[in-house]
Design an enzyme around this catalytic site. Structure first.
Site, mmCIF file in Angstrom:
data_model
loop_
_atom_site.group_PDB
_atom_site.id
_atom_site.type_symbol
_atom_site.label_atom_id
_atom_site.label_comp_id
_atom_site.label_asym_id
_atom_site.label_seq_id
_atom_site.Cartn_x
_atom_site.Cartn_y
_atom_site.Cartn_z
ATOM 1 N N THR A 16 0.868 -1.460 0.151
ATOM 2 C CA THR A 16 0.448 0.091 -0.645
ATOM 3 C C THR A 16 0.762 1.074 -0.392
ATOM 4 O OG1 THR A 16 -2.105 -1.391 1.258
ATOM 5 C CG2 THR A 16 -1.812 1.671 1.240
ATOM 6 N N ASP A 61 1.701 -6.821 -4.138
ATOM 7 C CA ASP A 61 0.087 -6.350 -3.171
ATOM 8 C C ASP A 61 1.060 -7.748 -2.433
ATOM 9 O OD1 ASP A 61 -1.653 -7.516 -2.005
ATOM 10 O OD2 ASP A 61 -2.445 -6.107 -2.594
ATOM 11 N N THR A 93 1.037 -4.653 4.540
ATOM 12 C CA THR A 93 0.955 -4.638 5.766
ATOM 13 C C THR A 93 0.020 -6.653 5.630
ATOM 14 O OG1 THR A 93 -2.041 -3.879 5.851
ATOM 15 C CG2 THR A 93 0.265 -2.988 5.795
ATOM 16 N N ASP A 94 -0.285 -7.061 4.966
ATOM 17 C CA ASP A 94 -1.658 -7.997 5.353
ATOM 18 C C ASP A 94 0.139 -9.539 5.431
ATOM 19 O OD1 ASP A 94 -3.552 -6.897 4.200
ATOM 20 O OD2 ASP A 94 -4.236 -7.652 2.494
ATOM 21 N N CYS A 276 -5.648 -18.231 21.154
ATOM 22 C CA CYS A 276 -5.395 -16.785 21.073
ATOM 23 C C CYS A 276 -4.657 -16.140 21.621
ATOM 24 C CB CYS A 276 -5.813 -16.875 23.238
ATOM 25 S SG CYS A 276 -7.320 -18.336 23.381
#
Length: 343
Positions: A16, A61, A93-94, A276
């Protein structure tokens, strides 16, 4: 006599931060991004390090980043390792936490800061987080405080193999749930020195990763483990199992045991992680996890799924035997896990 300014290398992979508007949506564009960098006066400030930039080709990407790109990034760092004080990797970022984790293992005996960063809003937009993330990452990469692979985003410097993406919308997009930030950027950059890894003393080297077949299974209520039996072939080298809580499996894991035994016969390693974000796996603490421990599954303790996957790639790529890999998965190699103290 004036102190010589540090020089860093920026490796632009896509994502991005460097995207521009096109008729089909945002897409990375190398030349336009380079022009934007040249137009940022802060990057030429006397307070900033000197810098060069290189680009991966093609720009991607981050959802399209694979083991191949991890190797290419690692090779860029290794080939320029002696010429620069540190490195900034601009990344989408992904999958940034996956790449940060992979590089932490690949760069053996690394003594220099390798800082991954990016943005949630492209640099070309008026309201963007890209400028601050980039400038601060560059300052961190030029500092001699850091001797490891890190991820900087939204004012926090995180250990790369402890990080995970927590938001697709917020500007604070990453967290390190089971380890404190290495530094926080406010008016000043405040390092938490006790959290930092010490510099290595060995010879730096790069471990190229092989594209080893690895899987991830997320446990859910009503999961039918027998559906996964067909994938348990000798070609599958490792599986990360995201369990409930501290390592619990429905039905005490009884339906999973035949699969674990089959995996063991085939040489496949099962790593037990928790769904978690906070906390650690404790195999055998509850009855519902005892069978996993008895069957030979390995505890990932508080490791992230991203780091567990990257660590498996790394250990298999080193050509280690099955038992040695199992042993090292339960040891901290780059500060990626906390081993509970035994009393």
């Amino acid at each position: 006599m004036m102190q010589k300014k540090a020089k860093i290398l920026i490796i632009y992979t896509g994502g991005t931060i460097g995207m521009m508007k096109t008729p089909r949506g945002y897409a990375p564009q190398k030349e336009a991004f380079h022009r934007l960098l040249e137009e940022i006066p802060e990057l030429r400030s006397d307070s900033m390090p000197l810098w060069d930039i290189v680009d991966l080709d093609p720009l991607l990407d981050s959802s399209n980043i694979t083991v191949l790109e991890w190797n290419r990034i690692g090779q860029r760092i290794a080939s320029h390792y002696d010429a620069y004080a540190g490195f900034v990797v601009l990344h989408g970022t992904d999958t940034m936490a996956y790449t940060a984790s992979a590089l932490s293992f690949m760069l053996r005996n690394n003594r220099k800061p390798v800082i991954l960063t990016g943005s949630q809003i492209p640099l070309c937009e008026i309201r963007t987080d890209a400028r601050d993330n980039l400038i601060t990452a560059m300052l961190l990469a030029a500092d001699e405080m850091v001797h490891e692979v890190c991820l900087y985003f939204g004012g926090k410097l995180l250990r790369g193999n402890r990080s995970m993406k927590i938001s697709a919308d917020d500007l604070i997009a990453f967290d390190s749930p089971n380890y404190p930030p290495l530094a926080e950027a406010g008016i000043d950059i405040r390092y938490h020195t006790s959290a930092l890894l010490p510099p290595c003393s060995g010879q730096f080297s790069l471990q190229i990763l092989k594209n080893i077949p690895i899987g991830v299974i997320k446990v859910f209520p009503g999961i039918q483990f027998e559906l996964f039996d067909s994938i348990m072939t000798d070609s599958l080298k490792g599986i990360v199992v995201e369990t409930f809580g501290a390592g619990n499996i429905p039905g005490g894991g009884d339906k999973l045991l035949p699969i674990i035994r089959k995996a063991a016969e085939n040489g496949t390693i099962l790593i037990i992680c928790s769904q978690c974000p906070h906390g650690t796996v404790a195999l055998g603490a509850y009855e519902t996890s005892s069978s996993l421990k008895e069957a030979g599954a390995v505890s990932g303790y508080d490791i992230t799924t991203e780091a567990a996957v990257a660590k498996l790639y790394y250990l298999f790529s080193r050509g280690l035997g099955r038992e040695e890999i199992k042993s090292r998965m339960e040891r901290s190699l780059r500060g990626e896990i906390t081993i509970p103290s035994r009393t």
